[in-house]
Design an enzyme around this catalytic site. Structure first.
Site, mmCIF file in Angstrom:
data_model
loop_
_atom_site.group_PDB
_atom_site.id
_atom_site.type_symbol
_atom_site.label_atom_id
_atom_site.label_comp_id
_atom_site.label_asym_id
_atom_site.label_seq_id
_atom_site.Cartn_x
_atom_site.Cartn_y
_atom_site.Cartn_z
ATOM 1 N N SER A 191 -6.785 -1.451 -7.916
ATOM 2 C CA SER A 191 -7.023 -0.026 -8.077
ATOM 3 C C SER A 191 -8.164 0.243 -9.041
ATOM 4 O O SER A 191 -8.953 1.173 -8.850
ATOM 5 C CB SER A 191 -5.748 0.654 -8.577
ATOM 6 O OG SER A 191 -4.690 0.424 -7.686
ATOM 7 N N LYS A 247 -5.985 -8.847 -13.840
ATOM 8 C CA LYS A 247 -6.582 -7.608 -13.332
ATOM 9 C C LYS A 247 -7.700 -7.187 -14.270
ATOM 10 O O LYS A 247 -7.572 -7.284 -15.494
ATOM 11 C CB LYS A 247 -5.523 -6.522 -13.226
ATOM 12 C CG LYS A 247 -4.373 -6.892 -12.297
ATOM 13 C CD LYS A 247 -3.558 -5.677 -11.887
ATOM 14 C CE LYS A 247 -2.877 -5.049 -13.100
ATOM 15 N NZ LYS A 247 -2.000 -3.925 -12.688
ATOM 16 N N GLU A 284 2.114 -11.858 -14.062
ATOM 17 C CA GLU A 284 2.751 -12.994 -13.394
ATOM 18 C C GLU A 284 2.125 -13.188 -12.009
ATOM 19 O O GLU A 284 1.946 -12.229 -11.265
ATOM 20 C CB GLU A 284 4.248 -12.698 -13.278
ATOM 21 C CG GLU A 284 5.041 -13.756 -12.557
ATOM 22 C CD GLU A 284 6.493 -13.352 -12.382
ATOM 23 O OE1 GLU A 284 7.277 -14.151 -11.875
ATOM 24 O OE2 GLU A 284 6.847 -12.203 -12.751
ATOM 25 N N LEU A 285 1.770 -14.427 -11.652
ATOM 26 C CA LEU A 285 1.140 -14.711 -10.366
ATOM 27 C C LEU A 285 2.199 -14.821 -9.273
ATOM 28 O O LEU A 285 3.175 -15.551 -9.409
ATOM 29 C CB LEU A 285 0.356 -16.019 -10.432
ATOM 30 C CG LEU A 285 -0.299 -16.457 -9.115
ATOM 31 C CD1 LEU A 285 -1.361 -15.456 -8.690
ATOM 32 C CD2 LEU A 285 -0.902 -17.854 -9.261
ATOM 33 N N HIS A 305 2.590 -16.096 -2.991
ATOM 34 C CA HIS A 305 2.626 -15.831 -1.543
ATOM 35 C C HIS A 305 2.296 -14.394 -1.193
ATOM 36 O O HIS A 305 2.557 -13.952 -0.071
ATOM 37 C CB HIS A 305 4.001 -16.208 -0.995
ATOM 38 C CG HIS A 305 4.293 -17.669 -1.048
ATOM 39 N ND1 HIS A 305 3.691 -18.591 -0.229
ATOM 40 C CD2 HIS A 305 5.106 -18.395 -1.861
ATOM 41 C CE1 HIS A 305 4.119 -19.801 -0.515
ATOM 42 N NE2 HIS A 305 4.982 -19.720 -1.508
ATOM 43 N N GLY A 306 1.738 -13.634 -2.138
ATOM 44 C CA GLY A 306 1.271 -12.301 -1.827
ATOM 45 C C GLY A 306 2.393 -11.305 -1.606
ATOM 46 O O GLY A 306 3.533 -11.484 -2.050
ATOM 47 N N ASP A 337 7.954 4.772 -3.549
ATOM 48 C CA ASP A 337 7.215 4.127 -2.447
ATOM 49 C C ASP A 337 7.700 2.690 -2.262
ATOM 50 O O ASP A 337 6.920 1.745 -2.223
ATOM 51 C CB ASP A 337 5.710 4.135 -2.731
ATOM 52 C CG ASP A 337 4.905 3.704 -1.508
ATOM 53 O OD1 ASP A 337 5.478 3.677 -0.403
ATOM 54 O OD2 ASP A 337 3.716 3.387 -1.670
ATOM 55 N N ARG A 366 5.326 -3.831 1.614
ATOM 56 C CA ARG A 366 3.973 -4.051 1.105
ATOM 57 C C ARG A 366 3.913 -4.008 -0.406
ATOM 58 O O ARG A 366 2.990 -4.523 -1.031
ATOM 59 C CB ARG A 366 3.015 -3.003 1.693
ATOM 60 C CG ARG A 366 3.386 -1.582 1.307
ATOM 61 C CD ARG A 366 2.479 -0.529 1.938
ATOM 62 N NE ARG A 366 3.010 0.818 1.681
ATOM 63 C CZ ARG A 366 3.898 1.417 2.426
ATOM 64 N NH1 ARG A 366 4.347 0.796 3.518
ATOM 65 N NH2 ARG A 366 4.351 2.615 2.131
ATOM 66 N N ASN A 367 4.910 -3.358 -1.049
ATOM 67 C CA ASN A 367 4.924 -3.225 -2.499
ATOM 68 C C ASN A 367 5.928 -4.157 -3.158
ATOM 69 O O ASN A 367 6.250 -3.988 -4.333
ATOM 70 C CB ASN A 367 5.237 -1.774 -2.891
ATOM 71 C CG ASN A 367 4.108 -0.851 -2.484
ATOM 72 O OD1 ASN A 367 2.952 -1.249 -2.508
ATOM 73 N ND2 ASN A 367 4.435 0.368 -2.082
#
Length: 1383
Positions: free
Chosen positions: A1034, A1058, A1105-1106, A1109-1110, A1160, A1164-1165
């Site tokens: 963002s 980020k 935190e990584l 797997h997206g 939301d 996806r989130n």
């Protein structure tokens, strides 16, 4: 060229139990059993494979010289699973990979082999990879992959997982041999391969077929049965692969036999084994029997039943029962009837005699023409000794090796139903050593009809012949000339007239002869002519050369009938007799003579005739391939080519044609980032020098002035012998290959059929020195400019040169460039030039010493925040292409640091940027790395980085004054704004900030005017290392990186970092840090965790935190079986779905406990960690990726309408209950693998559908337990929906044992609330503000409205604006939420 099985060539339907690789497990689809195929010249017949599941025979694809890569792009035969014999590919142009052509080929059985090989890939000039990524088993035979100049991905295949024995594999002379292949297995470019690794020759290497397909390696305990995608062993009857473990109906192919959709060890009654792999019924075998019996085609067998098998014929000792086709044992001697399809069977060798082994009755005639052999009598008796009866005639002709006919030890009847010309049933002619027929004291022979004929048997006594007349019952049938009295038992002959040849015409494989006619006084005495010929390099041949008493004869003899002649001497018009000799060798001299064959009688002597020996040479034709072409490079612009003459010149070799063409570098080299860790740097080597002594002499005498080279050690006798054996074996294989695949072309009938033979347009002969060096090809990167213009293939034009010797130096070439060279031998420099089949060889020139050096200085430009932009020029003509740059820089007094710059990154920035430099003096140098290695370092360039805080005091005064004024002005404006805001509270029509991916309350609204103050979360910048980009967030780019000492007990941790764009405003930077402050309050295992903040210096970094797997939506879609990016994992099981559901519910329960409303919640989130734990949150990348999931209502902000509850859509109410509705949609996404909710409905239709009480139907095959959970979440009345804690409570018994240790549900923090708090939780949940600092507002609202339902809704609409946790209001939209209708 078919399968060679005659009537077996009809395709039959088959419903095979096959699991399509990458498809739905256990999917059954129809296919056919197709016969063996020979597909050549063009792609027309290739479409016959369209519906084939099994090829019962071989598959040969060869000799396609006009095909191009685009011709194969839409061709795919996914149904083909198994080939029972072998697969051969030979000279198919344009075919680059088999991964699309045969994506599901799993088994090659090798029942019949091609020269001991089941898989042959030979001289495929454009093939870059095999790509048979589903090939799991080659049951019998070996692999031969040879002379494929572009073929890579051979070293990454573990053939021991496919074949039982790899010792006989022959894989040589491919591109892979030169270590020029940059084989990159899947995942390597991202730093971690997904492919299994095995050990071969002591090397532990990943195994893959292509850059996108791993080799499937099953556990050792599975053996060759294969395994499922999860690694579970298949049933013992499976072969290669299966979709489910231990189930014979889920096999891809069968180890033993296939029957009705399953694999069986043996065929049960009433089925029979057929072709060693399938079961057929009696009707199938019966149809084959009658079809072949009626057609009588050569090679077509009348199948019978024996030992539960449908086989071509009964074995010895059995006879066929015509009523049921069964082979039954014989009572006593077993009659075995052998049908002679052509009517006559010639026995001219032991091999042809073996075809009649076991036969007792011959339906036809036999002609014995044996001229020599070892242990001949024993072999003939073993193969012909059981024959008892011959229905036709028996002819013994010119069998010089025979002494007796006693090998026919059981022959007792010659029926004579078919007679030799002249009504003879026994015919003996010109048997030089025949001494005995049979021992008539022990042997009986009956000849039913026909006469005897004996001529030219000089060692056979007349008494033996007369005895046969008496025993066989033929005495009195013979005429005067049937038994010659003077040529049987007497070697005397008289031939005193000279025959002269009257006409001779030659071609490359034929000679047409005619000679003067000859007639004895009684023309009936002329039996014909005998033509003798043999190869004769020298004109010194005599008639009796090569003949001896054992029957050896070096002459080829042809019997020729006399010409037709009328009985009336006055009307006779004798024609010249002649013969067309066929099958001769081109450009070969033959010795030829002809003599008459006449009868002798006791009444008169007939004189014969004979010609002199003449010598005739056949014509020349196309020569064979030049042998052993060798190419080396002795400089950066030259290639030396040497070869040997063809083994079959077929004429006088007058010259050679040499073509060469520059080859473009592999396109994959442009796409990969070789700076990534673990990615193998591609290497190219030029052609090595000659090793043979001749070659060294050749180099020194013509091209090398120095003679100081060291000599190689002489080879041992065993090494020389091994090389000779290998060379001989290789030539034998190539001869066999050419004999099989090169068949005569069918004569065109004038229909204009296209001649697909390889042709070459004549090119203009140019001087080699004028060859233009072209620049290397660059790929088309989007939005990238380059100083090197891309080179099209048209610029790589081929060149040609005529050479009169067996060597050539090709000059004027580009340095370190690959060339493809074709070599053809030609004979007879005539208008119709004859050139043979081309030999291919590849070579690469040597690198240019300074070609990779960077020309010119390295320039720099210094920006604010201590960023230095380094720029340099690309090498104009590098060795091959540049794959990366290495930048070395150091501050005075510090250690030298190195930075890798990929080709792509350089193209974007025309250099690179050094960030976060400390103040001081720096030196920098750069070097390029090409396919040939590293270039030279540039001269050092120096620059100075200043401290941006160190500014003169007068400049500070100039800057600080206006800043104070701006600050005071902002305070006044802000005070006015707050005063007006308090007097104008937001109602239902008030503004609401909604982002395209809204989640949490932003700290920018909590602390709208605060400035971030570093605290215990601050991390030193030097502890953060950025590795690679993950995507655009963002506020700016999100990177994967390493952080040191950021988590207690871990020295280094992989994190997500980020950043803020350099162009971001001060307010955006403050918002960015304040959003991080909000995350500091989250300490739940199932919510993405903040790890630290870097606020000092630029750019500002937030360390998270990584999540490896997206996002969950992408992860679910990647698990679809047909997904291109499928990581090799199956779709989630019910247990895994329940685990995901509980983890999301636990994270949401924690947020609700913290008085946060998500608004939301969607797949996806949600993010997926490295251990597949699902957590709430994202890295701000879904905004661009999934913007289509949002809907702009009424021209206002974007809303995720497909995930929103009815009350949220209608009244703008967002509560924990509305989050629960969204949670139900997330459940639906998990079970449907992230399909789009409400597919087929527009956003407006979804709005109306949900507000009218509608909800989603559960996906197909959705577990009932999850269906019930969804329906609980989708209750229209919000108060009827469960809480997230209740969801976890329902699922807790089925969760992983580690869940209680990490979850919020089981934590001390999740204590039972006080009664009054609990009451508020259920009654006033809609009043929970998005700002957790507004507790007083919540209490005030509750007192003012009294807690009624209507009041709650109205109060809720007074919520303050919010923003996304990863973005400020810059990515939000101000919108007016819709009012509910008064009705």
């Amino acid at each position: 060229m078919g399968s060679g099985r005659g009537c077996e060539t009809t395709a039959v339907p088959l419903l095979m139990a096959v699991a399509v690789a990458g498809g739905t497990a256990g999917h059954l689809y129809p296919g056919e059993v197709c016969p063996g195929m020979d597909i050549r010249n063009n792609l027309t017949r290739l479409h016959e494979l369209e519906n084939c599941s099994v090829i019962e025979g071989h598959l040969q694809i060869l000799l396609m010289f006009k095909t191009r890569p685009e011709d194969f792009r839409d061709l795919s035969f996914p149904k083909l699973i198994m080939i029972t014999d072998y697969l051969l590919l030979f000279r198919v142009y344009g075919l680059e990979s088999l991964k699309d052509l045969f994506p599901n080929l799993t088994v090659i059985r090798g029942s019949r082999l091609f020269f001991n090989y089941a898989l042959v890939i030979f001289e495929m000039v454009h093939l870059k990879e095999l790509g048979l990524y589903n090939l799991m088993n080659i049951t019998r035979g070996s692999v031969r992959i040879e002379k494929n100049n572009e073929l890579c991905y051979l070293a990454t295949i573990d053939w021991s997982r496919i074949l039982d024995y790899v010792e006989d594999n022959y894989i040589v002379l491919n591109k892979d041999d030169n270590e020029e292949c940059g084989d990159v297995c899947p995942g390597t470019a991202k730093g971690k391969t997904n492919c299994p690794a095995t050990v071969i020759n002591g090397q532990f290497v990943e195994r893959c077929w292509t850059h996108s397909h791993c080799q499937k390696v099953c556990p050792t305990i599975c053996k060759s049965h294969g395994c499922t995608a999860e690694g579970l062993c298949c049933h013992k009857e499976c072969l290669g692969n299966c979709s489910e473990p231990d189930d014979p109906t889920k096999c891809v192919a069968c180890r033993n036999f296939y029957l009705d959709g399953q694999c069986v060890e043996t065929c049960p009654p009433p089925y029979y084994h057929f072709q060693d792999w399938r079961c057929v019924n009696f009707s199938f075998c019966q149809d084959l029997h009658y079809k072949c019996r009626n057609s009588r085609k050569p090679g077509c067998h009348q199948y019978v039943i024996h030992n539960n098998k449908c086989i071509p014929e009964c074995p010895s000792g059995y006879t066929m029962n015509s009523s049921n086709l069964m082979c039954t044992p014989c009572l006593g001697p077993c009659p075995k009837v052998c049908q002679i399809l052509e009517g006559e069977k010639t026995i001219d060798s032991v091999t042809s005699a073996q075809e009649l082994r076991g036969c007792t009755v011959i339906n036809g005639s036999l002609i014995i023409n044996i001229r020599g052999g070892n242990n001949l009598a024993a072999e003939l008796e073993a193969n012909l000794g059981l024959i008892e009866e011959i229905s036709g005639f028996l002819k013994i002709r010119r069998s010089y090796a025979l002494v007796s006919l006693s090998f026919f030890r059981k022959l007792h009847l010659i029926r004579g139903e078919t007679l030799e010309i002249g009504n003879y049933s026994f015919y003996a002619l010109d048997n030089q050593n025949l001494r005995q027929l049979w021992d008539w004291n022990k042997h009986n022979l009956t000849i039913t009809q026909g006469k005897l004929f004996f001529h030219y048997n000089p060692k056979l006594c007349l008494s033996e012949i007369h005895k046969m007349e008496e025993v066989s019952g033929t005495k009195g049938r013979q005429e005067r000339n049937d038994i010659a009295l003077k040529t049987n038992g007497d070697q005397a002959s008289c031939e005193n007239e000279l025959l002269k040849f009257s006409f001779i015409r030659t071609s490359f494989d034929k000679i047409l002869l005619r000679w003067e006619p000859y007639w004895p006084p009684d023309f009936r005495d002329l039996l014909g002519f005998m033509l003798f010929y043999k190869e004769a390099p020298y004109q010194n041949v005599t008639e009796f050369d090569g003949q001896d008493a054992c029957g050896s004869n070096s002459w080829t003899v042809v019997d020729i009938d006399p010409p037709q002649r009328s009985n009336d001497p006055k009307s006779q018009t004798p024609s010249h007799p002649g013969w067309l000799m066929r099958g001769l060798k081109p450009w070969t001299q033959y010795a030829i003579f002809v003599k008459t064959l006449v009868t002798f009688s006791d009444e008169r002597r007939t004189y014969g005739a004979k010609s002199d020996i003449i010598y005739v040479q056949t014509d020349a034709t196309n020569p064979s391939v030049p042998l052993d072409p060798i190419s080396v490079s002795n400089s950066s612009s030259q290639i030396i080519l040497k070869w040997k003459p063809p083994s079959d010149p077929n004429g006088n070799i007058t010259h050679y044609l040499v073509y060469w063409e520059r080859q473009a570098e592999d396109s994959e080299l442009f796409e990969l980032d070789y700076c990534l860790k673990g990615l193998k740097l591609p290497s190219r080597t030029w052609s090595p020098p000659f090793e043979s002594d001749d070659s060294q002499k050749h180099n020194q005498s013509e091209y090398d002035d120095s003679a100081s080279e060291c000599c190689s050690c002489p080879k041992t006798d065993s090494q020389i012998l091994k090389e000779l054996e290998e060379s001989s074996f290789r030539k034998t294989f190539e001869d066999y290959l050419h004999n099989v695949v090169f068949v005569p072309r069918k004569t065109s009938s004038g229909n204009g059929a296209e001649d697909t033979r390889p042709s070459r347009k004549r090119r203009s002969l140019e001087e080699v020195g004028n060859v233009t060096a072209t620049t290397p090809t660059l790929p088309d990167f989007p939005n990238i400019s380059s100083t090197i213009a891309p080179t099209s293939h048209e610029e790589h034009r081929p060149f040609e040169k005529v050479v009169n010797k067996e060597s050539l130096v090709i000059s004027g070439l580009r340095h370190f460039t690959g060339y493809r060279i074709e070599l053809q031998a030609c004979n007879q420099d005539s208008p119709e030039e004859r050139s043979g089949v081309a030999a291919y060889v590849s070579a690469r020139t040597m690198p240019e010493a300074k070609a990779d050096d960077i020309v010119g200085p390295v320039t720099h430009e210094i920006f604010e925040n201590n960023v230095v932009h380094l720029m340099w020029q690309e090498p104009k003509e590098p060795n091959g292409l540049i794959v990366l740059y290495e930048v070395s820089y150091r501050r005075y007094g510090d250690e030298e640091l190195h930075l890798c710059v990929s080709r792509k990154h350089f193209a974007l920035e025309r250099g690179c940027r050094l960030r976060g430099l400390s103040p001081g003096n720096y030196s920098v140098r750069v070097r390029a790395t090409s396919l040939a290695g590293n270039g030279s370092w540039t001269e050092p360039t120096y620059f100075y980085v200043t401290d941006y805080l160190d500014v003169p005091s007068n400049i500070a005064k100039i800057i600080i004054g206006p800043l104070i004024f701006v600050f005071l002005f902002s305070v006044v404006i802000g005070s006015i704004y707050l005063f007006l805001r308090k007097r104008q509270p937001d109602g239902p029509m008030g503004p609401l900030y909604a982002s395209s991916n809204p989640e949490y309350l932003s700290a920018s609204d909590v602390f709208p005017s605060s400035v971030y103050v570093p605290d215990e979360w601050e991390v030193p910048r030097e502890k953060i290392t950025l590795l690679r980009e993950l995507g655009q967030g963002s506020f700016g780019m999100v990177y994967e990186g390493n952080a040191k000492d950021i988590i207690k007990g871990e020295v280094e941790t992989r994190v997500a970092v980020k950043t803020v764009n350099e162009s971001a405003s001060l307010r955006e930077r403050i918002e960015f840090l304040n959003e991080a402050s909000v995350m500091k309050g989250f300490t739940c295992h199932h919510v993405v965790r903040l790890l630290g903040v870097v606020s000092k210096g630029q750019p500002t970094l937030v360390v998270m935190e990584l999540m490896a797997h997206g996002d969950l939506k992408s992860h679910l879609r990647s698990l679809r079986p047909d997904a291109e990016n499928n990581p090799g994992r199956p779709p989630p099981t019910l247990q895994e779905m329940i685990q995901m559901t509980a983890e999301i519910a636990d994270g949401m329960a924690y947020l609700n406990a913290k008085k946060f409303v998500h608004r939301d919640l969607a797949a996806r989130n949600c993010m997926v960690a490295h251990d597949f734990t699902v957590k709430i949150g994202d890295f701000g990348m879904t905004r661009d990726i999934y913007e289509t999931d949002y809907y702009r209502k009424g021209g206002k902000g974007l809303l995720p309408v497909r995930w929103m509850s009815p009350e949220s859509l209608k009244d703008g109410v967002f509560t924990a209950s509305s989050d629960m509705w969204s949670f139900g949609v997330v459940l639906w996404e998990i079970t449907s693998l992230a399909e789009q909710p409400y597919q087929g409905l527009s956003n407006e239709q979804v709005l109306k559908f949900v507000m009218d009480g509608g909800y989603l139907d559960p996906p197909d095959n959705c577990p009932e337990r999850l269906t019930d959970l969804m329906r609980m979440c989708w209750q229209f009345n919000p108060k009827m929906r469960p809480t997230f804690l209740e969801i976890v409570n329902l699922l807790k018994d089925d969760l992983h044992p580690s869940f209680p240790e990490v979850s919020f549900f089981y934590s001390e923090e999740n204590k039972a609330p006080e009664s009054e708090e609990l009451e508020m939780e259920f009654e006033d949940m809609e009043n929970v503000p998005l700002d957790r600092s507004s507790h007083c507002q919540r209490e005030e609202a509750g007192c003012r409205e009294g807690g009624s339902s209507l009041s709650i809704k109205r109060t809720y609409d007074e919520h303050i604006p919010y923003t996304h946790m990863n973005g400020g209001k810059k990515n939000g939209r101000v919108l007016t939420l819709p009012r509910s209708n008064p009705s």
